[in-house]
Design a protein around this motif. Structure first.
Motif, PDB file in Angstrom:
ATOM      1  N   PHE A 171     -11.570 -82.231   3.761  1.00 48.36           N
ATOM      2  CA  PHE A 171     -12.612 -81.884   2.811  1.00 48.36           C
ATOM      3  C   PHE A 171     -13.941 -81.545   3.474  1.00 48.36           C
ATOM      4  CE2 PHE A 171      -9.784 -84.756   0.320  1.00 48.36           C
ATOM      5  CZ  PHE A 171      -9.219 -83.750  -0.453  1.00 48.36           C
ATOM      6  N   GLY A 172     -14.238 -82.166   4.593  1.00 54.77           N
ATOM      7  CA  GLY A 172     -15.487 -81.868   5.298  1.00 54.77           C
ATOM      8  C   GLY A 172     -15.541 -80.428   5.763  1.00 54.77           C
ATOM      9  N   TYR A 173     -14.455 -79.965   6.389  1.00 53.09           N
ATOM     10  CA  TYR A 173     -14.404 -78.571   6.820  1.00 53.09           C
ATOM     11  C   TYR A 173     -14.357 -77.625   5.623  1.00 53.09           C
ATOM     12  CZ  TYR A 173     -13.644 -79.968  11.651  1.00 53.09           C
ATOM     13  OH  TYR A 173     -13.796 -80.487  12.892  1.00 53.09           O
ATOM     14  N   ASN A 183     -19.633 -73.542   1.819  1.00 49.63           N
ATOM     15  CA  ASN A 183     -21.068 -73.250   1.963  1.00 49.63           C
ATOM     16  C   ASN A 183     -21.304 -71.964   2.747  1.00 49.63           C
ATOM     17  OD1 ASN A 183     -22.430 -75.282   0.480  1.00 49.63           O
ATOM     18  ND2 ASN A 183     -21.894 -76.765   2.057  1.00 49.63           N
ATOM     19  N   LYS A 184     -20.474 -71.716   3.778  1.00 51.71           N
ATOM     20  CA  LYS A 184     -20.595 -70.458   4.524  1.00 51.71           C
ATOM     21  C   LYS A 184     -20.280 -69.267   3.621  1.00 51.71           C
ATOM     22  CE  LYS A 184     -19.621 -71.668   9.328  1.00 51.71           C
ATOM     23  NZ  LYS A 184     -18.734 -71.382  10.469  1.00 51.71           N
ATOM     24  N   ASN A 214     -15.017 -74.420  -6.419  1.00 51.25           N
ATOM     25  CA  ASN A 214     -14.212 -75.196  -5.476  1.00 51.25           C
ATOM     26  C   ASN A 214     -15.071 -76.132  -4.630  1.00 51.25           C
ATOM     27  OD1 ASN A 214     -12.046 -73.840  -6.520  1.00 51.25           O
ATOM     28  ND2 ASN A 214     -11.544 -72.729  -4.659  1.00 51.25           N
ATOM     29  N   LEU A 215     -16.290 -75.707  -4.321  1.00 54.63           N
ATOM     30  CA  LEU A 215     -17.208 -76.586  -3.594  1.00 54.63           C
ATOM     31  C   LEU A 215     -17.506 -77.832  -4.415  1.00 54.63           C
ATOM     32  CD1 LEU A 215     -19.163 -77.221  -1.256  1.00 54.63           C
ATOM     33  CD2 LEU A 215     -20.876 -75.868  -2.468  1.00 54.63           C
ATOM     34  N   ASP A 216     -17.748 -77.656  -5.704  1.00 51.75           N
ATOM     35  CA  ASP A 216     -17.996 -78.807  -6.575  1.00 51.75           C
ATOM     36  C   ASP A 216     -16.800 -79.756  -6.597  1.00 51.75           C
ATOM     37  OD1 ASP A 216     -20.528 -77.902  -7.182  1.00 51.75           O
ATOM     38  OD2 ASP A 216     -19.915 -76.918  -9.054  1.00 51.75           O
ATOM     39  N   GLN A 228     -23.757 -83.173  -6.418  1.00 47.47           N
ATOM     40  CA  GLN A 228     -24.706 -82.113  -6.096  1.00 47.47           C
ATOM     41  C   GLN A 228     -25.558 -81.867  -7.330  1.00 47.47           C
ATOM     42  OE1 GLN A 228     -22.798 -78.442  -5.052  1.00 47.47           O
ATOM     43  NE2 GLN A 228     -24.550 -77.721  -3.896  1.00 47.47           N
ATOM     44  N   GLU A 229     -26.879 -81.810  -7.129  1.00 54.56           N
ATOM     45  CA  GLU A 229     -27.743 -81.584  -8.275  1.00 54.56           C
ATOM     46  C   GLU A 229     -27.658 -80.133  -8.714  1.00 54.56           C
ATOM     47  OE1 GLU A 229     -32.238 -80.751  -7.026  1.00 54.56           O
ATOM     48  OE2 GLU A 229     -31.491 -82.706  -6.344  1.00 54.56           O
ATOM     49  N   LYS A 230     -27.708 -79.949 -10.015  1.00 52.23           N
ATOM     50  CA  LYS A 230     -27.624 -78.614 -10.597  1.00 52.23           C
ATOM     51  C   LYS A 230     -28.963 -77.895 -10.442  1.00 52.23           C
ATOM     52  CE  LYS A 230     -23.472 -79.222 -12.017  1.00 52.23           C
ATOM     53  NZ  LYS A 230     -22.397 -78.541 -11.351  1.00 52.23           N
TER      54      LYS A 230
END
Length: 183
Positions: free
Chosen positions: A75-77, A83-84, A98-100, A110-112
């Motif tokens: 999940f880290g990668y 993000n990239k 998918n990031l969420d 993550q704040e909206k």
């Protein structure tokens, strides 16, 4: 000349085939019946995707790499590559969704974006680096053109239009500098 076109025509399927092979391996991983086959197929897909990665990969390639890492429970990668992908194309909604999901898997909230980020500074948050650069170049060119015409035909409207174009270019240039050096 003919040989160059022929060699390009023959090499193009090989260059494009790497993406197809990686996608096929990814699909094999999704259809795998057991965990060992699944992991092997996703690792082969990841290897092929990472071979295609350059200094400046496309948003789609980063998104595919992130999905492959996500399927491998890395999940880290996956978060890094989502993000990239969003940096290359901030409007890629699939990567944002998918990031969420990946952030939820690791327990990060993550704040909206607020009203100012969504509507007032939309150009800063919704345009990619390349799009901002193109806008800066075009606005500087327009300002130069208006000021050049102003030298020959001194009308206040031309001068105002040039300064507006300069301010727009300055806004986007500041946005580029902010993203590259201060975040």
């Amino acid at each position: 000349m003919y040989k160059k076109f022929l060699s390009l025509f023959l090499l193009l399927p090989l260059l494009l085939g790497a993406d197809d092979r990686a996608f096929i391996k990814y699909k094999e991983g999704e259809k795998a019946s057991n965990a060992v086959e699944r992991k092997q197929a996703f690792n082969e897909a990841l290897t092929l995707y990472l071979q295609m990665e350059s200094d400046s990969p496309s948003a789609l390639l980063c998104y595919n790499i992130a999905n492959t890492y996500y399927q491998l429970n890395e999940f880290g990668y996956a978060i890094l590559y989502y993000n990239k992908a969003l940096k290359e194309n901030p409007r890629l909604d699939e990567a944002r969704a998918n990031l969420d999901i990946a952030l939820q898997k690791v327990g990060i909230t993550q704040e909206k974006p607020n009203f100012i980020q969504n509507y007032v500074l939309f150009a800063h948050y919704k345009l990619s680096h390349n799009e901002k650069t193109i806008i800066v170049i075009i606005m500087f060119f327009i300002a130069f053109a208006f000021l050049s015409v102003y030298v020959w035909i001194p009308q206040l409207a031309l001068k105002k239009a040039a300064f507006i174009a300069m301010w727009v270019a300055l806004f986007f240039f500041t946005s580029i500098i902010w993203v590259d050096y201060f975040t």
